[in-house]
Design an enzyme around this catalytic site. Structure first.
Site, PDB file in Angstrom:
ATOM      1  N   GLU A  30      49.480  -8.841   3.500  1.00 19.32           N
ATOM      2  CA  GLU A  30      50.883  -9.199   3.333  1.00 19.32           C
ATOM      3  C   GLU A  30      51.482  -9.713   4.639  1.00 19.32           C
ATOM      4  OE1 GLU A  30      54.879  -7.199   1.281  1.00 19.32           O
ATOM      5  OE2 GLU A  30      53.175  -5.929   1.841  1.00 19.32           O
ATOM      6  N   LYS A  99      57.901 -12.226  -3.535  1.00 19.89           N
ATOM      7  CA  LYS A  99      57.741 -10.834  -3.973  1.00 19.89           C
ATOM      8  C   LYS A  99      58.917 -10.447  -4.872  1.00 19.89           C
ATOM      9  CE  LYS A  99      56.411  -6.350  -1.973  1.00 19.89           C
ATOM     10  NZ  LYS A  99      56.139  -5.643  -0.695  1.00 19.89           N
ATOM     11  N   CYS A 156      51.567  -6.074  -3.061  1.00 19.19           N
ATOM     12  CA  CYS A 156      51.687  -4.729  -2.500  1.00 19.19           C
ATOM     13  C   CYS A 156      52.435  -3.761  -3.413  1.00 19.19           C
ATOM     14  CB  CYS A 156      52.345  -4.803  -1.127  1.00 19.19           C
ATOM     15  SG  CYS A 156      52.209  -3.242  -0.185  1.00 19.19           S
ATOM     16  N   SER A 345      47.801  21.975  28.233  1.00 21.79           N
ATOM     17  CA  SER A 345      48.363  23.317  28.372  1.00 21.79           C
ATOM     18  C   SER A 345      47.331  24.411  28.180  1.00 21.79           C
ATOM     19  CB  SER A 345      49.483  23.511  27.343  1.00 21.79           C
ATOM     20  OG  SER A 345      48.940  23.522  26.034  1.00 21.79           O
TER      21      SER A 345
END
Length: 716
Positions: A30, A99, A156, A345
């Site tokens: 896309e 789209k 999509c 840490s």
């Protein structure tokens, strides 16, 4: 050897690879010309102009002759911006398909830039810009009719909608569906995508070509590729989900007659006979050779027939090892910095972040061993090697030693155990050279190995405390020394915030100390549950350039570390799993050792449950309580559940302001509290929720206590 590719070069490479394999139809992801992640840049005329310039260059190339190509770009039609697919063949624009259903929730805001095409099964003339050697092209909801078949576009999000376009197109005779996607990675998400692609052609029949972006497109998302080809509900080809490779092409040789045989069913034929018509744009080109004896031998050998491949799903632990690692590599090479820096840490979060960086180095080494030119060129630039050198980053530990820098910033509240774990982890993931100790201020203050720094910062903390005392005349004390909660918290926070300041100083200057140019990116290591609860100091080591684990739960991180212990041959990781999570910001006494879960008032597993109910199930305080009464009622009383729910929402609300400055993190979890655009909420709350909490208390007071009944049953 400094290879630099843009989207044009990647598109052309994919077309060339597809043609070399005998393909006659090529589908890309896309908005592939400008990139999906342009965001507000889609509103700029320049983005549209440059997209047309790239398309004009593609159309002028001989490489695009003899193949139908489906490419994506924004198009302005009648002064409206659309997200479009442009179908081209032999230097001609066949159709522009906008789209119709836009993604506009979660991480997506397509309606901010684009307008959906609402004229279904309708088309208009679009007048092309002058740089395209044609006057106009069809624009709208139309399909392509070749000599031998019919092709339709589904974009999509349209696949994920209840009434997907492929249904009506298929009933009108479309046999091949293309889907160009910009779909991001999320843990455990791929299965849903695959099932939708299979289902799209299982009942309907057809060939489904799915193309997705792969990589970091400049923000928190990693697009996880996994291009696929499905035939009649069967997956026949699948690409990688995670990769450092810029271009990956997935091909398959299929028989269109299989689609026609699959569709020869009475009920389907009755619906198809009544289907509304799509406009067909005709092209004098055949995707097939037309004669069986003219099919290339290699294509015939690769004919899918009734074959089906097993879909490759990574475990969540593998997804954590691969997705954030690929995202880190893309971010590092695109930012053109020289490596990463992280304060270790000795706890599991910074450990997981370091192991993900090591996973990145493993992927780089594997790619370099395969001779991937772009990866090798990027690695040489990062390490300061000349472009024409022979250096190959084929040893992940050696490469980590060059680009990854760690530091243990201890105080009088730190334990020997966390210091030792940090040092051993750094040695395990980065090969030490003979020049390990470059500088030592004193045996107890400062050790600098080839990439790991071990220091005590008590003198810096003491200086700040003395400054405060000099100015105010007051001397704050820890709670264990008789101080108030305010004093105790302030003394913890100053340690945490000084670590952030030191982290940026060391990230800026460590390459210089090692005789190199450039700087390092600082990595954060706050997990999604701590962010959700607000269990972090604003502007401490959670403040960094990027955070690869900020979207991952503590529970999943522990599983990942257990996986990496064997998969990456790092036995030191077991000691991190066995350790009790602690911030080590308060003095350790005979009766008190600081614990994260004790400080938070809830476990990490409980935080994950709260997070999913709040975000995924869209529950407020009261509905969270009512659901948990059913889920936890067998071992907790309604009153206990009510107290936990109220504590979570109180802490989440009063700490919500911290999310506004949260370090950009890799998106991996569906309940992420990321304030950027995924989880949009106020950052100033009435944190005691008077109406909601009152209702919870009223209901909890009258509900029966099932936990006592369960305990009684166990006793009997």
């Amino acid at each position: 050897m400094q290879i630099q590719k843009g989207n044009y070069e990647r598109i052309m490479e994919s077309i060339a690879v597809a043609k070399s394999r005998g393909a006659t139809l090529r589908v890309g992801p896309e908005l592939e010309i400008p990139g999906y992640g342009c965001l507000d840049h889609f509103l700029e005329g320049d983005t549209v102009l440059h997209s047309w310039e790239v398309l004009a260059k593609i159309l002028s190339s001989e490489e695009t002759m003899g193949i139908v190509c489906d490419v994506g770009m924004p198009v302005v039609h009648k002064n409206v911006i659309y997200n479009c697919r442009v179908i081209i063949h032999n230097k001609k624009v066949l159709v522009i398909r906008p789209k119709m259903w836009l993604a506009n929730d979660g991480n997506y805001r397509e309606l901010r830039y684009f307008t959906p095409w609402t004229k279904h099964r309708q088309w208009e003339d679009h007048y092309l810009p002058r740089i395209i050697q044609a006057t106009k092209a069809p624009f709208g909801d139309a399909v392509i009719s070749t000599v031998d078949t019919c092709i339709g576009v589904e974009l999509c999000e349209e696949l994920f909608t209840p009434a997907s376009p492929h249904i009506l197109m298929g009933l009108d005779g479309v046999e091949i569906f293309t889907n160009s996607s910009g779909s991001h990675h999320e843990l455990r998400k791929l299965y849903r995508r695959v099932e939708l692609i299979k289902e799209a052609t299982l009942k309907l029949g057809g060939i489904y070509l799915y193309a997705n972006q792969q990589g970091c497109d400049g923000d928190r998302l990693y697009y996880d590729g996994c291009a696929m080809i499905a035939v009649n509900g069967r997956i026949v080809a699948q690409g990688s989900q995670f990769s450092l490779t810029d271009v990956e092409v997935v091909t398959a040789t299929v028989d269109i007659e299989d689609v026609r045989a699959h569709r020869a069913k009475s009920s389907r034929s009755m619906q198809a006979a009544a289907a509304e018509r799509y406009h067909r744009v005709e092209v004098d080109f055949a995707l097939t050779s037309g004669k069986f004896d003219e099919v290339r031998e290699e294509d015939l050998a690769g004919l899918i027939g009734n074959k089906e491949i097993p879909v490759r799903y990574h475990s969540p632990e593998e997804e954590i090892a691969l997705g954030p690692a690929c995202w880190l590599w893309d971010y590092l090479r695109r930012s053109r910095t020289q490596g990463y820096f992280i304060p270790l840490s000795g706890g599991i979060d910074s450990c997981a972040t370091a192991v993900i960086v090591y996973s990145m180095c493993r992927l780089v080494a594997q790619a370099a061993s395969r001779g991937e030119v772009q990866v090798i060129a990027d690695a040489r630039r990062m390490t300061g090697e000349p472009e024409d050198s022979d250096y190959l980053p084929t040893d992940p530990r050696e490469f980590a030693n060059r680009i990854f820098h760690t530091c243990y910033m201890g105080t009088e509240n730190s334990s020997a155990e966390t210091r030792g774990r940090a040092k051993q982890l750094s040695e395990a993931i980065g090969r030490q050279g003979s020049h390990s100790i470059l500088y030592a201020a004193s045996a107890s203050d400062f050790f600098l190995f080839s990439y790991h720094v071990d220091l005590n910062m008590d003198s810096v903390v003491t200086a700040v405390r003395h400054l405060f005392g000099f100015v105010t005349g007051a001397r704050p004390r820890f709670r264990s020394q008789g101080g108030t909660n305010a004093e105790n918290l302030a003394l913890q926070n100053i340690q945490a915030r000084l670590r952030m300041v030191l982290a940026y100083m060391f990230a800026q200057l460590l390459p210089w100390v090692r005789g190199k140019n450039g700087g390092l990116l600082v990595l954060g290591s706050a997990n999604v549950d701590e962010s959700l609860r607000g269990y972090l100091t604003k502007y401490d080591c959670s403040s960094a350039d990027i955070n690869p684990i900020g979207g991952i739960s503590k529970t999943d991180l522990k599983k990942f570390i257990a996986y990496a212990e064997d998969a990456f041959d790092l036995p030191i990781l077991k000691s991190f799993l066995d350790a009790v999570p602690t911030a080590e910001l308060e003095p350790i006494t005979e009766t008190y050792v600081q614990s994260d879960e004790a400080d938070m008032g809830m476990t990490y597993d409980e935080l994950s449950v709260f997070g999913r109910l709040r975000k995924n199930e869209k529950c407020g305080p009261y509905s969270t309580f009512t659901k948990l009464v059913h889920e936890w009622g067998s071992f907790l009383s309604p009153i206990q559940i009510a107290e936990k729910v109220k504590l979570f929402f109180f802490e989440h609300a009063r700490n919500r302001h911290k999310m506004t400055t949260l370090t950009p993190a890799y998106h991996a979890e569906s309940y992420s509290p990321d304030d950027n655009r995924f989880d949009l909420r106020p950052f100033l709350y009435p944190s005691r929720f008077p109406w909601q909490f009152k209702k919870i208390d009223e209901v909890a007071a009258v509900l029966p206590d099932r936990s006592k009944q369960a305990d009684k049953t166990k006793t009997e």
